[in-house]
Design an enzyme around this catalytic site. Structure first.
Site, PDB file in Angstrom:
ATOM      1  N   HIS A 185      -3.378  -2.429  15.391  1.00  0.00           N
ATOM      2  CA  HIS A 185      -2.104  -1.824  14.973  1.00  0.00           C
ATOM      3  C   HIS A 185      -1.021  -2.899  14.838  1.00  0.00           C
ATOM      4  CE1 HIS A 185       0.396   2.120  15.060  1.00  0.00           C
ATOM      5  NE2 HIS A 185       0.902   1.253  14.204  1.00  0.00           N
ATOM      6  N   GLU A 239      -5.614   6.322  19.443  1.00  0.00           N
ATOM      7  CA  GLU A 239      -5.017   5.062  19.845  1.00  0.00           C
ATOM      8  C   GLU A 239      -4.326   5.170  21.210  1.00  0.00           C
ATOM      9  OE1 GLU A 239      -1.832   2.365  17.495  1.00  0.00           O
ATOM     10  OE2 GLU A 239      -3.324   3.342  16.247  1.00  0.00           O
ATOM     11  N   ARG A 246      -1.630   6.069   9.783  1.00  0.00           N
ATOM     12  CA  ARG A 246      -1.849   6.643  11.104  1.00  0.00           C
ATOM     13  C   ARG A 246      -3.308   7.058  11.203  1.00  0.00           C
ATOM     14  NH1 ARG A 246       2.158   4.554  12.519  1.00  0.00           N
ATOM     15  NH2 ARG A 246       4.006   5.460  13.532  1.00  0.00           N
ATOM     16  N   GLY A 258       0.120  -3.980  11.650  1.00  0.00           N
ATOM     17  CA  GLY A 258       0.598  -3.999  10.274  1.00  0.00           C
ATOM     18  C   GLY A 258       2.047  -4.391  10.122  1.00  0.00           C
ATOM     19  N   ARG A 311       2.391  13.755  -2.862  1.00  0.00           N
ATOM     20  CA  ARG A 311       2.879  15.138  -2.828  1.00  0.00           C
ATOM     21  C   ARG A 311       3.678  15.448  -4.092  1.00  0.00           C
ATOM     22  NH1 ARG A 311       6.573  16.887   2.160  1.00  0.00           N
ATOM     23  NH2 ARG A 311       7.769  15.140   1.312  1.00  0.00           N
ATOM     24  N   THR A 363      -3.670   1.799   7.004  1.00  0.00           N
ATOM     25  CA  THR A 363      -2.612   1.156   7.785  1.00  0.00           C
ATOM     26  C   THR A 363      -1.500   2.156   8.078  1.00  0.00           C
ATOM     27  OG1 THR A 363      -1.557   0.392   5.732  1.00  0.00           O
ATOM     28  CG2 THR A 363      -3.051  -1.141   6.849  1.00  0.00           C
ATOM     29  N   ARG A 373       7.425   4.128  -0.338  1.00  0.00           N
ATOM     30  CA  ARG A 373       7.841   2.725  -0.393  1.00  0.00           C
ATOM     31  C   ARG A 373       6.663   1.785  -0.153  1.00  0.00           C
ATOM     32  NH1 ARG A 373      11.479   5.239   3.050  1.00  0.00           N
ATOM     33  NH2 ARG A 373      13.567   5.608   2.205  1.00  0.00           N
TER      34      ARG A 373
END
Length: 327
Positions: free
Chosen positions: A289, A271, A242, A291, A180, A240, A159
């Site tokens: 972090h 983090e 991980r 986003g 994938r 944005t 998405r």
């Protein structure tokens, strides 16, 4: 489950969400918004019917093993669930839910902002103005690179990846992706996107790379030293997703040695710690972090958490239940 389940929330949520939770559930909130210690998390799972953690909470096997038999649902406040040991939960018959869909546009906006900020040196320019270094316009001052006509390689065409592609097309970028599974043909046609089955081949031909895949065992250090060395020297990498998807030490090495041109990071491998070497790099745009940090997004996340808890308490299967195929 009791119609007013004991719900323990690990971080402070928007006021409107906390108020609604207090009305619906036997709820214990974290009003100070200090991340729970490991001991506090273990104490929470021993008494909660439902735990509402966030990405800052490491819900590993040890925490799950300490849970009381009454804990039947972990309703995570967030899309990613890599902070939760899903297999340990499955073994204890604890359902895990998340909050998908509601953060797509916010995260895609931030990704596009970084795609613009890194090549055009936006944060570096802003810092020059604030520090007083800027002495006026110059024909050769603060030269960056245009993004119009460049190739954008999206890693993870879910998405968020698709939302990034829609924005990027408006800025004249050529859309390429590795996923994938190949997306449907009508989606490819809408986005004018080119599919690459080989990640190695795709990243070797791109000008900008955007990481939008989830962190799973399969994507840990997906961009490692070897893959960073495959990239062009003028490439920009934006993440944005991980931090663990990139080998951060290898990334710093590539930036320092100018093997790649720059990066834009909203997430970090360890983090909330940020590698001090990253802080010294002028070709790295670093965000905390944020986003998904919009008021609308946070409220929508909270509403999903509430729906998941109510659905489960009513004896039904929550719509946002995390399934095995995500791992």
């Amino acid at each position: 489950m009791n119609q007013r389940p004991r719900v323990i929330v690990t971080r402070k949520l928007p006021d409107i969400i906390e108020t609604r939770m207090m009305e619906l559930f036997d709820c214990r909130l974290n009003l100070d918004d200090e991340a729970m210690s490991r001991e506090e998390l273990i104490a929470a799972v021993k008494e909660a019917d439902v735990l509402v953690p966030t990405v800052t909470d490491r819900i590993d096997r040890e925490v799950i093993d300490a849970a009381g038999d009454q804990l039947k649902l972990i309703a995570s406040f967030g899309t990613g669930v890599d902070h939760i040991d899903f297999q340990a939960c499955k073994k204890r018959d604890i359902i895990v839910t998340n909050t998908p869909d509601v953060l797509t546009e916010d995260t895609a906006d931030m990704t596009m902002a970084l795609i613009l900020a890194v090549p055009r040196r936006l944060t570096e320019g802003e810092q020059r103005v604030r520090s007083g270094e800027w002495t006026g316009w110059s024909p050769t001052g603060m030269l960056g690179h245009r993004i119009w006509g460049k190739r954008l390689g999206i890693i993870g065409m879910g998405r968020i990846g698709q939302a990034v592609a829609r924005r990027a097309r408006g800025f004249g970028l050529s859309i390429h992706y590795h996923n994938r599974n190949r997306v449907y043909e009508d989606v490819e046609q809408e986005l004018e996107a080119t599919y690459w089955s080989s990640l190695d081949q795709m990243i070797a031909h791109m000008d900008i790379i955007s990481i939008n895949c989830p962190h799973t065992p399969a994507t840990y250090h997906l961009l490692n030293r070897r893959r960073l060395q495959l990239m062009k020297s003028h490439v920009y990498v934006v993440n944005t997703s991980r931090g663990e998807v990139i080998d951060e030490s290898a990334l710093i090495e590539a930036l320092t040695q100018e093997q790649i041109a720059g990066c834009g990071l909203d997430v970090y491998e360890h983090e909330p710690a940020v590698n001090p070497k990253l802080l010294k790099l002028r070709n790295a745009v670093l965000l905390p972090h944020m986003g998904s940090a919009t008021i609308e997004g946070r409220i929508a996340m909270g509403e999903k958490v509430i729906i998941n808890i109510r659905t489960f308490a009513d004896g039904h299967n929550p719509r946002d239940r995390v399934i095995d195929t995500m791992f």
